[in-house]
Design an enzyme around this catalytic site. Structure first.
Site, short mmCIF file in Angstrom:
data_model
loop_
_atom_site.label_atom_id
_atom_site.label_comp_id
_atom_site.label_asym_id
_atom_site.label_seq_id
_atom_site.Cartn_x
_atom_site.Cartn_y
_atom_site.Cartn_z
N CYS A 2 -67.43 -14.72 -20.79
CA CYS A 2 -66.57 -13.72 -20.17
C CYS A 2 -66.92 -12.33 -20.70
CB CYS A 2 -65.09 -13.97 -20.41
SG CYS A 2 -64.53 -15.57 -19.85
N ARG A 27 -72.64 -12.74 -19.31
CA ARG A 27 -71.67 -13.43 -20.16
C ARG A 27 -70.86 -14.47 -19.38
NH1 ARG A 27 -70.87 -11.19 -24.97
NH2 ARG A 27 -68.86 -12.22 -25.14
N TRP A 75 -66.35 -16.83 -17.21
CA TRP A 75 -67.02 -18.13 -17.35
C TRP A 75 -65.88 -19.12 -17.61
CZ3 TRP A 75 -67.78 -22.10 -20.94
CH2 TRP A 75 -68.85 -22.96 -20.67
N ASN A 101 -61.19 -12.73 -23.13
CA ASN A 101 -62.42 -13.50 -23.41
C ASN A 101 -62.10 -14.36 -24.62
OD1 ASN A 101 -64.99 -14.39 -24.07
ND2 ASN A 101 -65.57 -12.46 -25.05
N GLY A 102 -62.27 -15.69 -24.49
CA GLY A 102 -61.98 -16.59 -25.61
C GLY A 102 -61.12 -17.73 -25.15
N GLU A 481 -88.79 -26.19 -26.28
CA GLU A 481 -88.41 -24.90 -25.70
C GLU A 481 -88.97 -24.75 -24.28
OE1 GLU A 481 -86.26 -22.83 -26.26
OE2 GLU A 481 -86.88 -20.97 -25.29
N LYS A 485 -86.70 -24.17 -20.95
CA LYS A 485 -86.90 -23.03 -20.04
C LYS A 485 -86.97 -23.52 -18.60
CE LYS A 485 -85.95 -20.18 -21.73
NZ LYS A 485 -85.49 -20.32 -23.04
N GLU A 488 -83.39 -25.20 -17.38
CA GLU A 488 -82.19 -24.38 -17.28
C GLU A 488 -82.24 -23.40 -16.11
OE1 GLU A 488 -81.26 -21.91 -20.69
OE2 GLU A 488 -83.36 -21.45 -21.05
N HIS A 504 -92.22 -45.42 -26.30
CA HIS A 504 -91.09 -46.26 -26.71
C HIS A 504 -89.95 -46.13 -25.70
CE1 HIS A 504 -93.11 -47.24 -30.39
NE2 HIS A 504 -93.36 -45.96 -30.59
N LYS A 603 -74.75 -16.48 -21.38
CA LYS A 603 -75.67 -16.12 -22.45
C LYS A 603 -75.02 -16.18 -23.82
CE LYS A 603 -79.45 -13.19 -23.58
NZ LYS A 603 -80.40 -14.30 -23.50
C1 G6P Z 1 -76.83 -20.03 -24.78
C2 G6P Z 1 -78.02 -19.35 -24.16
C3 G6P Z 1 -79.30 -19.79 -24.86
C4 G6P Z 1 -79.20 -19.54 -26.35
C5 G6P Z 1 -77.97 -20.24 -26.94
C6 G6P Z 1 -77.73 -19.79 -28.38
O1 G6P Z 1 -76.80 -21.38 -24.45
O2 G6P Z 1 -78.09 -19.62 -22.79
O3 G6P Z 1 -80.40 -19.06 -24.33
O4 G6P Z 1 -80.36 -20.00 -26.97
O5 G6P Z 1 -76.81 -19.89 -26.20
O6 G6P Z 1 -77.38 -18.45 -28.36
P1 G6P Z 1 -77.56 -17.43 -29.55
O7 G6P Z 1 -77.02 -16.15 -29.03
O8 G6P Z 1 -76.76 -17.97 -30.70
O9 G6P Z 1 -79.01 -17.37 -29.88
#
Ligand code: G6P
Length: 608
Positions: A2, A27, A75, A101-102, A481, A485, A488, A504, A603
């Protein structure tokens, strides 16, 4: 999660709020709303869907006149993303409006209490409780009502509050969710994050937990939860305002991928001085570095993946045992932190709820915590005992790229520093590593220049059902990673496997044409991974290999090869990630996905 924006000043509030929210949509973006005081009433407009819907609904803010207002991009946590659950929320008389927000953890007992006193609720949100509770305690003094509520609610909140009876003021409140305020000659602002107001002012105040701000058009007053007035010092933000704009790129993600050479340089160069690594912010003497018995790295998402690379690199170079934990697991597993344990938390936003909680848990157990953080002044940056900043600048795309690359650099620097101090690296190896590090930005640039080839390859896979990534050692870390990518942002199912583990169970999922991306940059493990590639190819997989220049032998087991320039074996992840990021990006673009704002994600994850 949010985003909040508020404005009070000489200009119309709604366009300023919409503009600010557009910088915060990362956000959360399932609904948006605004409350503006029009001289008589607090008007609210809100709607499910992207911010664009609210912009259209209000004709860019033109249908909501007034110089004071708050806005929100959501969100969803409590209640589905619907018009009614969108923020702001009113009290019954529509004289108080709240954006939040929260999460209010005790909202159910509070709601029951309010219902028993005759309050009625229209939404499923926890936030509506706040609007009614403020109403319940409001007897003409907004500050008194707000602080009473703060004493009674549990959980996390950043709030923007309007009172129709006080049309010259906005109230901003914070506990465990980020909030800043700022001022220029035309007015005062509140926001969840700096980019929302960077265009208007560079002087911001970071609100601490349990603080309240009363904003008027020309000044702000800060208070504690006990209504005592306090003074605060502003912080000048050095970021370039353009950094939060797309600058001609199709997406923020593409722009941020292209910023990686700079990000790596900016994170690296201030710490290489006179042919040595100097990490002043580490706050550790050589004796303390020698006394480390074990390191815990704790993080979420991509930051966790950076931590997995960190484990291989620190163990390999400095010979210190490292455990890597997902923060949401670490905090509840009663971790054994003995004397001599160092805790490192990694976070781009510095606000991730689980990572912050892991930091606090470690501190409570008596351990100092080093934060590797991107956002200056964020909660983790403030609460960590020492902070090593990754100088990536604002990152807007939800899928991280440049901040992740900067995190890798911070971890390499720590590994090399620790290795040198602990006598595990001789001078020659040390200088070679420094030289290899310095070459990384140019090498990343070369890989980015190859984007068209990867785009063509990616276009073949926009219809893929499953994709697997395999690797050994640090190549496994980067596979995780690369896989994240892709999935997501393109919504294609994908998994990363330690190459030796695939047989396995998971190998039974390989069908004719399934794409398997093998990362093969560790010379000592080359033949081993090659065998695993042959195994999947024999079962019909199409094998993409990412390997070091010169490893042409791979062509006998791979259908398509991407070569990366040679570097030290511990730094290859910084290069191998580039084609994997580009691959995920172009598959998502080819599928027509919303690359910068993938569905269901946010994010900054400030809920558990
Ligand atoms: C969210 C984002 C990711 C990020 C993760 C941790 O899930 O979409 O891209 O890696 O949070 O976030 P931070 O801000 O703690 O790196």
């Amino acid at each position: 999660m949010c985003g909040i924006v508020g404005y009070i000043g000489k200009h119309a509030a709604a366009p300023v709020i919409l503009d600010g929210l557009s910088k915060l949509e990362y956000r959360g973006y399932d609904s948006a709303g605004m409350a503006v005081f029009d001289g008589k009433h607090i008007q609210i407009r809100k709607s499910a869907g992207r911010l664009k819907v609210l912009e259209e609904l209000t004709h860019g803010g033109a249908t909501m006149p007034g110089n004071i207002g708050v806005g929100h991009t959501r969100w969803a946590t409590h209640g589905a993303p619907s018009d009614i659950n969108s923020h702001p929320h009113y009290n019954a008389e529509e004289t108080i409006a709240v954006v939040h927000n929260g999460i209010i953890e005790n909202y159910l007992p509070l709601k029951e209490k309010l219902v028993s006193k005759g309050y009625t609720f229209v939404s499923d949100t926890d936030t509506e409780v706040l609007a009614h509770l403020i109403d319940y305690y409001y007897k003409g003094n907004p500050l008194e009502a707000i602080t009473k509520v703060m004493h009674r609610v549990q959980g996390s909140y950043a709030l923007g509050i309007l009172f129709a009876e006080h049309p010259d003021q906005i109230f901003a409140v914070r506990k465990d969710s980020p909030l800043i305020v700022g001022q220029n000659e035309d007015g005062c602002f509140i926001a969840s994050d700096v980019p929302a107001i960077l265009k208007y002012t560079r002087k911001v105040y970071f609100i601490q937990n349990q603080e309240v701000v009363r904003l008027r058009a020309d000044h702000m007053h800060f208070y504690t939860v006990d209504e005592e007035e306090i003074t605060k010092e502003p912080v000048t933000i050095e970021w370039d305002a353009n950094a939060a704009e797309k600058g001609g790129y199709a997406h923020f993600m593409l722009k941020e991928m292209y910023e990686q050479p700079k990000t790596v340089t900016d994170t690296l160069s201030p710490r290489i001085k006179d042919k040595d690594i100097v990490i002043e912010e580490l706050g550790m003497t050589e004796e303390e570095i020698k006394a480390i018995h074990k390191i815990f790295i704790v993080a979420c998402g991509s930051a966790y993946h950076a931590g997995v690379t960190g484990k291989y690199v620190i163990e390999g170079i400095a010979r210190i045992p490292v455990e890597v934990d997902v923060a949401s697991e670490f905090r509840y597993r009663n971790p054994i932190l003995e004397e001599g344990t160092m805790v490192i938390v990694i976070s781009q936003s510095g606000e991730t709820a689980d990572t912050l909680a892991a930091l606090r848990e470690s501190q409570q157990l008596g351990h100092k915590v080093l934060g590797i953080v991107n956002v200056v002044g964020s909660s983790i940056a403030r609460e960590a005992d020492n902070v090593m900043y990754t100088w990536a600048g604002p990152e807007i795309a939800v899928a991280t790229t440049k901040a992740y690359s900067a995190q890798l650099i911070a971890l390499y620097l720590l590994a090399i520093k620790f290795g040198k101090v602990r006598g595990k690296l001789d001078e020659v190896a040390f200088y070679r590593m420094l030289e290899d590090l310095k070459r990384l930005p140019a090498q990343i640039e070369m890989l980015l220049a190859n984007k068209q080839r990867i785009q063509r390859f990616a276009n073949r896979y926009i219809g893929a059902k499953d994709v697997f990534f395999i690797g050994r050692g640090t190549d496994f870390a980067i596979s995780m990673e690369g896989s994240l990518k892709l999935k997501e942002i393109s919504y294609i199912h994908s998994e990363a496997y330690a190459a030796g583990e695939l047989k396995h169970g998971t190998i039974s999922l390989i069908e004719k044409g399934t794409l398997v991306a093998a990362v093969v940059t560790q010379d000592a493990l080359f033949q081993k991974t090659l065998s695993n590639m042959v195994e999947v190819k024999a079962r019909g997989a199409f094998v993409l290999a990412v390997t070091n220049e010169g490893n042409t032998e791979i062509e006998k087991a791979a259908d398509y090869v991407i070569y990366i320039p040679r570097t030290n074996q511990y730094f290859t992840n910084s290069l191998a990630i580039i084609p994997l990021q580009l691959f995920g990006y172009y598959v998502a673009v080819g599928k027509g996905c919303d690359v910068d704002k993938p569905r269901n994600l946010a994010k900054s994850v400030t809920v558990e």
